[in-house]
Design an enzyme around this catalytic site. Structure first.
Site, short mmCIF file in Angstrom:
data_model
loop_
_atom_site.label_atom_id
_atom_site.label_comp_id
_atom_site.label_asym_id
_atom_site.label_seq_id
_atom_site.Cartn_x
_atom_site.Cartn_y
_atom_site.Cartn_z
CG HIS A 77 -2.24 0.68 1.01
ND1 HIS A 77 -2.39 1.75 0.14
CD2 HIS A 77 -3.47 0.46 1.55
CE1 HIS A 77 -3.65 2.16 0.17
NE2 HIS A 77 -4.33 1.38 1.01
CG ASP B 240 0.94 -28.80 -55.12
OD1 ASP B 240 1.09 -29.88 -54.49
OD2 ASP B 240 0.12 -28.65 -56.03
#
Ligand SMILES: *[C@@H]1O[C@H](CO)[C@@H](O)[C@H](O)[C@H]1NC(C)=O
Ligand SMILES: *[C@@H]1O[C@H](CO)[C@@H](O)[C@H](O)[C@H]1NC(C)=O
Ligand SMILES: *[C@@H]1O[C@H](CO)[C@@H](O)[C@H](O)[C@H]1NC(C)=O
Ligand SMILES: *[C@@H]1O[C@H](CO)[C@@H](O)[C@H](O)[C@H]1NC(C)=O
Length: 408
Positions: free
Chosen positions: A175, A350
């Site tokens: 804090h 391909d």
């Protein structure tokens, strides 16, 4: 608490901490921070139900993938909140007073994974009249640590505890380093990327041509703005339309500038390596939305056109003078960014059993608002947009955007 079993405790550091930068390493504390040194941290946690829908289950099919997401997300968020990965330093002054500051040394935050031993349910936490404090408190890391102990203890602890039907995510935050507003700013920044998703939008040849014609017509040109610039602007406008920003807020779009053909003489066709760098287009959100497709597409076009042979060369020279590396933290926040190109030969492969039917991205450098551009298998341009699920859904609802898109 016997019901809670710790699985692991580890240290999480900011993903791309700049080891060598020291100028922003030390952060002084203010008179708002210092009075809190002898108190305890902020400890808040959120209880979530476990994923229920098939889509969510597919995404988070195991607890470990949720934990992995949270850890990665924490590490990336620490890039933007680097004090939280640091430590406090105390110095004894000659007048016997003590000074405290934050050293952003990336020592790390604490990350704890726990399981409530298969017995604790959401109802066990929500139904008792009095909060079952011993149980709930056991979901928090760094219990009992004072803020001034941030000199040796992490300033931030995150604990993720799995329940039978839920997940408890908590933060313990020093804090003296942040207040409630900053706590939730951090918490929400940390745990929203969770829902980053990709969606493919197809722009057929015909629709690409339509957008290009429209953008050029709006700025009184015929052929200045390219199809790609028109498509990217079309996507950018939809992303920003879904955000409801202040019209005066600046929004950014990072484009890739290819150096290969800009240089005189051009690089050899088979030059192997990197020959791209970035350029940013900045416009106001209002101008992007109200200026039609033409306005921002024209800004993109002008920015790219600035990159002549001289500019491409001066990039190399100025980089050598002040080198800087890309990090998650250095990318303009809120910027949309492109990667890849519709000119890449993606479908030429391909191996003998036919051409590929689709291309997809891996997870490396998957960032919010990243727009990856691919050629479509059938011609046209595919966009893979990486955004929060909410934004992708809002784009799917945006009829002006979807009118020219083919989508799954
Ligand atoms: C600091 O504390 C020491 C030991 O308590 C004492 O001798 C010294 O005078 C103090 N100095 C000041 C500046 O108060
Ligand atoms: C890019 O991805 C790598 C892991 O593939 C990660 O380590 C790095 O931090 C990421 N960088 C940015 C800028 O997102
Ligand atoms: C980023 O966008 C959010 C709203 O979407 C806004 O609140 C914030 O100020 C923006 N940040 C910057 C650096 O422009
Ligand atoms: C999109 O539209 C659906 C159906 O109308 C609605 O349920 C959903 O909330 C909308 N989502 C967003 C993000 O606008």
């Amino acid at each position: 608490m016997a019901d809670i079993q710790l699985i692991s405790t580890s240290s999480v550091k900011a993903a791309s901490h700049k080891e060598c930068s020291t100028h922003d390493q030390r952060i002084e504390l203010t008179p708002w921070d210092l009075p809190l040194l002898l108190l305890g941290p902020i400890q808040k946690g959120l209880l979530f139900p476990k994923p229920k829908t098939t889509q969510e289950i597919r995404e988070y099919s195991s607890e470990s993938s949720i934990i992995q997401h949270l850890r990665t997300s924490l590490s990336r968020t620490l890039d933007f909140f680097n004090p939280l990965a640091g430590r406090l330093v105390s110095i004894q002054n000659e007048d016997n007073t003590t000074s405290y500051f934050i050293d952003c040394d990336n020592a790390g935050a604490q990350f704890v994974q726990a399981i409530a031993n298969g017995v604790v349910t959401i109802a066990d936490i929500l139904e008792p009249i009095y909060v079952p404090d011993r149980l709930v408190h056991s979901f928090f890391p760094l219990n009992g640590v004072l803020n001034c102990e941030g000199t040796s203890k992490p300033l931030l602890g995150v604990q993720v505890t799995e329940l039978v039907d839920g997940i408890f995510i908590v933060c313990t935050l020093n804090h003296a380093v942040a207040d409630g507003t900053s706590f939730w700013h951090f918490f929400n920044s940390c745990f929203t990327p969770l829902s980053l998703k990709e969606r493919i939008f197809h722009f057929t040849k015909e629709k690409s041509a339509e957008l290009k014609t429209k953008a050029n017509a709006e700025i009184g040109m015929t052929n200045r703005v390219s199809s790609l610039q028109a498509i990217l602007t079309h996507c950018w406008r939809s992303v920003i339309r879904t955000q409801n920003l202040d019209p005066n807020q600046k929004v950014y779009f990072n484009l890739l500038i290819g150096a290969r053909t800009r240089l005189h003489p051009p690089l050899p066709e088979n030059y192997f390596g990197n020959a791209v760098y970035g350029g940013t287009v900045t416009v106001k959100a209002g101008d992007l939305l109200e200026g039609g497709l033409g306005h921002a597409a024209w800004e993109m076009n002008k920015m790219v056109a600035l990159h002549t042979n001289e500019k491409a060369r001066s990039f190399l020279e100025s980089w050598v003078e002040s080198p800087r590396l890309f990090t998650a933290g250095s990318v303009v926040r809120n910027a949309s960014s492109t990667s890849s190109s519709p000119r890449f030969n993606v479908y030429g492969n391909d191996f003998g059993w036919g051409r590929p039917v689709a291309v997809r991205n891996g997870a490396a450098n998957r960032t919010h608002r990243k727009i990856t551009v691919f050629p479509m298998a059938e011609g046209g341009i595919d966009i893979e947009a990486c955004l929060s699920l909410e934004t992708l859904e809002a784009m799917g609802n945006d009829s002006e955007f979807m009118d020219v898109v083919t989508s799954n």
